[in-house]
Design an enzyme around this catalytic site. Structure first.
Site, PDB file in Angstrom:
ATOM      1  N   ASP A  78       0.863  -1.179   0.000  1.00 25.46           N
ATOM      2  CA  ASP A  78       0.000   0.000   0.000  1.00 25.46           C
ATOM      3  C   ASP A  78       0.897   1.226   0.000  1.00 25.46           C
ATOM      4  OD1 ASP A  78      -2.598   1.394   0.342  1.00 25.46           O
ATOM      5  OD2 ASP A  78      -1.706   1.988   2.251  1.00 25.46           O
TER       6      ASP A  78
ATOM      7  N   GLU B  97      -1.409  -1.211  -5.997  1.00 24.96           N
ATOM      8  CA  GLU B  97      -2.656  -0.624  -6.421  1.00 24.96           C
ATOM      9  C   GLU B  97      -2.363   0.297  -7.594  1.00 24.96           C
ATOM     10  OE1 GLU B  97      -6.363   0.837  -3.649  1.00 24.96           O
ATOM     11  OE2 GLU B  97      -4.329   1.167  -3.033  1.00 24.96           O
TER      12      GLU B  97
ATOM     13  N   CYS C 180     -12.355 -10.832   7.744  1.00 25.37           N
ATOM     14  CA  CYS C 180     -13.628 -11.497   7.454  1.00 25.37           C
ATOM     15  C   CYS C 180     -14.232 -11.080   6.115  1.00 25.37           C
ATOM     16  CB  CYS C 180     -14.624 -11.244   8.583  1.00 25.37           C
ATOM     17  SG  CYS C 180     -15.215  -9.541   8.636  1.00 25.37           S
TER      18      CYS C 180
ATOM     19  N   ASP D 163      -3.464   1.173   6.743  1.00 23.71           N
ATOM     20  CA  ASP D 163      -2.575   0.857   5.622  1.00 23.71           C
ATOM     21  C   ASP D 163      -2.241  -0.630   5.549  1.00 23.71           C
ATOM     22  OD1 ASP D 163      -2.633   3.540   5.095  1.00 23.71           O
ATOM     23  OD2 ASP D 163      -0.757   3.959   6.157  1.00 23.71           O
TER      24      ASP D 163
END
Ligand SMILES: [Zn+2]
Length: 419
Positions: free
Chosen positions: A183, A267, A322, A348
């Site tokens: 990130d 990303e 989850c 982050d």
């Protein structure tokens, strides 16, 4: 390169001649396109703007420099046009390439190229350039193979560089099973999915005081004066130092990452968009595009994988434990607790973990393998398992990504609504 005073003069002359030939050729091509949409072949162009031009009074000085450099100039124009047309037709990826532009004496970066016939490397390490002579070179590294061309660059701070085109074989490293999601950010430069943090070095911010002083000194000098030229070079040198330090740092970081990981996921950041906001200076200072480019280049060379995940993947909104979508959070929120499973997250680190998961899922999809449990995060297009797609059994083709009941859905990276 450290040319002598005489060699600098010859180089300046060659820069000038290569520029004039380039501009003359560009004028001819533009005119031909305007009259009958035709494209003048490179040979015809060369004859007209080099061979024939030399015989005229206005261009007789072209005879005093290396023909090889002039021919390379025309080839460069050809490449510039090809890039433009390939970009128009979509053959060339990346951002659109514009039409070739005229070069100017005032451009702050001058360059010229020699083909294999125009240069030689001497046994004593000097670089022999046609019609210029043996130039002293401080080699940054040994050439791995016989170079096919050399580009000579004069940068705004007055330094000369020789950069060689060399064909190399990929040099694959032993395979690893480590994978990492990264990130990228401004407060910390990078947070990895394994919890490692790289601090933001902020090279420009640190040098700002010095840069400002140099800039102020420049603004006080009279226009067109020698002192102004000197002050301008000083500003350029200060900027070059920042850029060099940053590039060196980026090389070290990316080499380390490539060495230690088989796959790296990032990303897809909208760098050009962010650079238009008030974060512009910090975004440029971070050099994310260079970071990504270096990673991609090194991955190709060393047999690693770099995966870029879609810009609109909600990596900071999903719980990496989850997989429940927790909703958007303003940038000021650094830690949060998942409402569904109660895990508390560092913003982050959670994003880096989601990037790793999304990247893995993408890679497995591309390889045609099954998507394992626990790696997917909510997304618009979920892969369909082999056998459940209508055409899968009959045609023997690999199942394609599709939405419920085979209704086509947007794929990663082609989100039309947000563009
Ligand atoms: Zn959760």
């Amino acid at each position: 390169m450290y040319p002598t005073v005489g060699q600098r003069q010859s180089l300046a002359g060659t820069f000038g001649c290569a520029r004039v030939v380039y501009n003359d050729a560009l004028t001819m091509r533009k005119a031909a396109w305007k009259t009958d949409r035709s494209r003048i072949p490179t040979g015809v162009l060369a004859k007209s703007v080099i061979t024939d031009a030399k015989k005229t009074d206005a261009r007789s000085w072209l005879g005093s420099v290396s023909v090889d450099a002039l021919q390379s100039s025309i080839r460069d124009l050809d490449t510039a046009y090809r890039n433009f047309f390939d970009s128009l037709s979509g053959k060339r990826a990346g951002r659109p390439v514009s039409l070739p532009r005229f070069k100017s004496r005032k451009d702050n970066r001058q360059s010229l190229r020699f083909s294999r016939n125009g240069f030689r490397i001497r046994g004593n390490g000097k670089l022999n350039l046609a019609r210029i002579g043996d130039v002293r070179v401080k080699w940054s590294r040994a050439l791995p193979a016989d170079p096919s061309s050399v580009t000579i660059v004069l940068d705004p701070s007055g330094r000369y560089f020789a950069s060689f085109v060399v064909d190399i074989e990929p040099d694959h490293l032993a395979e690893l099973d480590t994978e990492v999601g990264i990130d990228l950010g401004l407060t910390t430069y990078a947070v990895m999915s394994d919890g490692t943090v790289i601090d933001n070095p902020r090279f420009l911010r640190k040098a700002e005081k010095k840069l400002k002083a140099a800039q102020r000194a420049l603004s006080r000098k009279a226009k067109g004066s020698r002192n102004r030229a000197k002050a301008r070079r000083k500003v350029a040198r200060a900027h070059a130092r920042v850029a060099d330090t940053r590039l060196d740092w980026l090389h070290k970081q990316t080499t380390g990452l490539i060495r230690e990981n088989q796959a790296i996921y990032l990303e897809d950041l909208n760098v050009r968009g962010l650079a238009r906001t008030r974060l512009a200076k910090s975004v440029h200072d971070a050099g994310w595009s260079t970071f990504r480019r270096l990673l991609t280049e090194k991955a190709a060379r060393y047999g690693r994988h770099v995966g870029i995940i879609g810009r609109y993947e909600p990596t900071s909104q999903v719980c990496s434990t989850c997989e429940v979508l927790d909703g958007p959070k303003p940038l000021s929120i650094r830690t949060w607790t998942c409402g569904a499973c109660g895990t508390s997250h560092d913003r982050d680190l959670n994003a880096a973990r989601n990037i790793l998961a999304a990247g893995r899922a993408d890679r497995l999809n591309a390889c045609g393998g099954p998507v394992g449990p626990g790696v997917a995060i909510p997304r618009r297009a979920r892969p369909v398992e082999t056998g459940t797609h209508r055409n899968a059994g009959r045609t023997g083709r690999k199942p394609r990504v599709a939405g419920a009941a085979g209704i086509p859905v947007l794929q990663r990276g082609e989100d039309v609504t947000r563009r």
